[in-house]
Motif scaffolding. Structure first.
Motif, PDB file in Angstrom:
ATOM      1  N   TRP A  10     -15.030  -4.828 -10.521  1.00 13.98           N
ATOM      2  CA  TRP A  10     -13.631  -4.445 -10.495  1.00 13.98           C
ATOM      3  C   TRP A  10     -13.284  -4.389 -11.732  1.00 13.98           C
ATOM      4  N   LYS A  14     -12.485 -11.296 -14.153  1.00 18.11           N
ATOM      5  CA  LYS A  14     -12.563 -12.194 -15.295  1.00 18.11           C
ATOM      6  C   LYS A  14     -13.481 -13.017 -15.035  1.00 18.11           C
ATOM      7  N   ALA A  38     -11.158  -8.308  -7.583  1.00 15.88           N
ATOM      8  CA  ALA A  38     -12.497  -8.956  -6.938  1.00 15.88           C
ATOM      9  C   ALA A  38     -12.423 -10.265  -6.551  1.00 15.88           C
ATOM     10  N   ASP A  54      -2.880  -8.672  -3.006  1.00 15.58           N
ATOM     11  CA  ASP A  54      -3.053  -7.503  -4.068  1.00 15.58           C
ATOM     12  C   ASP A  54      -2.276  -6.125  -3.514  1.00 15.58           C
ATOM     13  N   SER A 164       3.427  -6.745  -2.970  1.00 15.63           N
ATOM     14  CA  SER A 164       3.418  -6.849  -4.599  1.00 15.63           C
ATOM     15  C   SER A 164       3.868  -8.266  -4.812  1.00 15.63           C
ATOM     16  N   TYR A 165       3.536  -8.527  -6.138  1.00 17.55           N
ATOM     17  CA  TYR A 165       3.514  -9.884  -6.583  1.00 17.55           C
ATOM     18  C   TYR A 165       4.686 -10.693  -6.436  1.00 17.55           C
ATOM     19  N   ASP A 181      -3.092 -12.370 -12.923  1.00 16.84           N
ATOM     20  CA  ASP A 181      -4.017 -11.431 -13.673  1.00 16.84           C
ATOM     21  C   ASP A 181      -3.665 -10.156 -13.438  1.00 16.84           C
ATOM     22  N   ASN A 199      -0.336   2.949  -8.334  1.00 14.12           N
ATOM     23  CA  ASN A 199       0.835   2.298  -8.785  1.00 14.12           C
ATOM     24  C   ASN A 199       0.852   2.178 -10.320  1.00 14.12           C
TER      25      ASN A 199
HETATM   26  C1  SAM Z   1      -6.673  -7.066 -13.477  1.00 12.52           C
HETATM   27  S1  SAM Z   1      -7.003  -6.627 -11.769  1.00 12.52           S
HETATM   28  C2  SAM Z   1      -7.311  -8.320 -11.334  1.00 12.52           C
HETATM   29  C3  SAM Z   1      -8.930  -8.535 -11.725  1.00 12.52           C
HETATM   30  C4  SAM Z   1      -9.065  -9.798 -11.030  1.00 12.52           C
HETATM   31  N1  SAM Z   1      -8.634 -11.456 -11.606  1.00 12.52           N
HETATM   32  C5  SAM Z   1     -10.482 -10.116 -10.797  1.00 12.52           C
HETATM   33  O1  SAM Z   1     -11.148 -11.058 -11.685  1.00 12.52           O
HETATM   34  O2  SAM Z   1     -11.456  -9.373 -10.416  1.00 12.52           O
HETATM   35  C6  SAM Z   1      -5.412  -6.307 -11.343  1.00 12.52           C
HETATM   36  C7  SAM Z   1      -4.946  -6.335  -9.870  1.00 12.52           C
HETATM   37  O3  SAM Z   1      -3.731  -6.197  -9.724  1.00 12.52           O
HETATM   38  C8  SAM Z   1      -3.440  -5.174  -8.608  1.00 12.52           C
HETATM   39  N2  SAM Z   1      -1.932  -4.867  -8.673  1.00 12.52           N
HETATM   40  C9  SAM Z   1      -1.402  -3.793  -9.415  1.00 12.52           C
HETATM   41  N3  SAM Z   1       0.131  -3.570  -9.123  1.00 12.52           N
HETATM   42  C10 SAM Z   1       0.083  -4.644  -8.492  1.00 12.52           C
HETATM   43  C11 SAM Z   1       1.367  -5.275  -7.890  1.00 12.52           C
HETATM   44  N4  SAM Z   1       2.805  -4.612  -8.347  1.00 12.52           N
HETATM   45  N5  SAM Z   1       1.289  -6.346  -7.115  1.00 12.52           N
HETATM   46  C12 SAM Z   1       0.280  -6.923  -6.759  1.00 12.52           C
HETATM   47  N6  SAM Z   1      -0.991  -6.317  -7.121  1.00 12.52           N
HETATM   48  C13 SAM Z   1      -1.041  -5.454  -7.973  1.00 12.52           C
HETATM   49  C14 SAM Z   1      -4.565  -4.037  -8.536  1.00 12.52           C
HETATM   50  O4  SAM Z   1      -4.781  -3.448  -7.263  1.00 12.52           O
HETATM   51  C15 SAM Z   1      -5.447  -4.938  -9.201  1.00 12.52           C
HETATM   52  O5  SAM Z   1      -6.480  -5.298  -8.188  1.00 12.52           O
END
Ligand code: SAM
Length: 273
Positions: A10, A14, A38, A54, A164-165, A181, A199
């Motif tokens: 992914w 992290k 992931a 997510d 969404s977050y 993250d 997105n």
């Molecule tokens: C940096 S990755 C996370 C990596 C994770 N912490 C790992 O260790 O694998 C960011 C994630 O945010 C999701 N994402 C993007 N926009 C978003 C939103 N508005 N709300 C929630 N999730 C979102 C993406 O699909 C992606 O999986």
């Protein structure tokens, strides 16, 4: 505590940083991760319960299936990991089947297959929602059986949500803590965006997320930890955090239009004194 790897590759995963992140994760009964990806932080933490979310629907449907039918799912998945399926023709055929399928079980199996066989483990869709990452040309493919079982076991304490977050963070209760993250803020902050799914998470979204973290922590008493690249801009973005920590990246990363460089990670903790 030994380190657990995620079964998916992914972008922004992290794994390399989990020891540092673990040090600064606030204490509580429940961890909420609105950007689960992931799941490296989830897999390497120890809370009683989890809300993991997510915006990527394929990812969340897959996690739910793995949680409810792990043995069958892992068995069926293993049948896709054959030397014959590690050929361009087979890959593009299976990618077409994924893109035309509405069967969630089949899509979830193929999502893992594509993740492990596509170029760099990228997850990218075209404007019509079709997965469009080319074949990865790996000599050998690892079937992450151990990692799938570990995830499935730990998932029993988790609720997975596609959304969404903002809506996910609103679910926090008195004993919840939040780790965010988000997709990285692009290193050139003027064009600042990183595309995930269909997105775009740009400057404005990062600003909204930092304001929401302030509100959750200082008005509702829910601690929030956010990670991002350590840049001048992110230091400004998180200036109202109660603490800022730096985590050193061991590997260099490549960024569009820029050569490979080492960018440290910043961890912004919002917590009421
Ligand atoms: C940096 S990755 C996370 C990596 C994770 N912490 C790992 O260790 O694998 C960011 C994630 O945010 C999701 N994402 C993007 N926009 C978003 C939103 N508005 N709300 C929630 N999730 C979102 C993406 O699909 C992606 O999986």
């Amino acid at each position: 505590m030994s380190k657990q790897r995620a079964f998916l590759k992914w972008a922004g995963g992290k794994y390399e940083l989990v020891e540092t992140i673990r040090q600064y994760l606030p204490k509580g009964e429940q961890l909420i991760e609105p950007f689960i990806g992931a799941g490296s932080v989830f897999l390497n933490s120890n809370y009683k319960s989890y809300i993991l979310a997510d915006i990527n629907r394929d990812l969340i449907e897959l996690f739910n299936l793995l949680k409810s039918s792990s043995d069958q799912f892992i068995h069926d998945l293993s049948l896709l990991f054959t030397p014959q399926n590690n050929q361009p023709d087979a890959y593009y055929q299976l990618r077409d089947i994924f893109n035309n399928s509405t069967d969630q079980y089949q899509r979830s199996l193929l999502f893992v297959y594509l993740n492990r066989h596509c170029y760099n483990g990228l997850c990218r869709y075209n404007s019509g929602g079709g997965f469009n990452v080319p074949f990865g040309r790996y000599k050998t493919i690892y079937f992450p059986e151990k990692e799938l079982y570990f995830f499935a076991e730990k998932a029993q304490a988790a609720e997975f949500i596609c959304g969404s977050y903002q809506e996910v963070m609103e679910k926090a209760k008195a004993d919840s803590v939040i780790y965010c993250d988000p997709p990285y803020l692009s290193l050139s902050t003027t064009s600042g965006f990183t595309a995930y799914y269909s997105n775009v998470f740009g400057l404005e979204e990062h600003r909204k997320l930092s304001l929401l973290a302030e509100k959750m922590a200082y008005q509702k008493n829910i601690p929030v930890l956010i990670s991002n690249h350590d840049t001048e801009y992110t230091r400004e973005l998180y200036k109202n955090a109660s603490s800022l920590y730096q985590a050193e990246m061991r590997r260099s990363i490549s960024c569009a239009g820029e050569s490979r460089k080492k960018i440290d990670e910043i961890l912004a903790l919002y917590q009421k004194a």
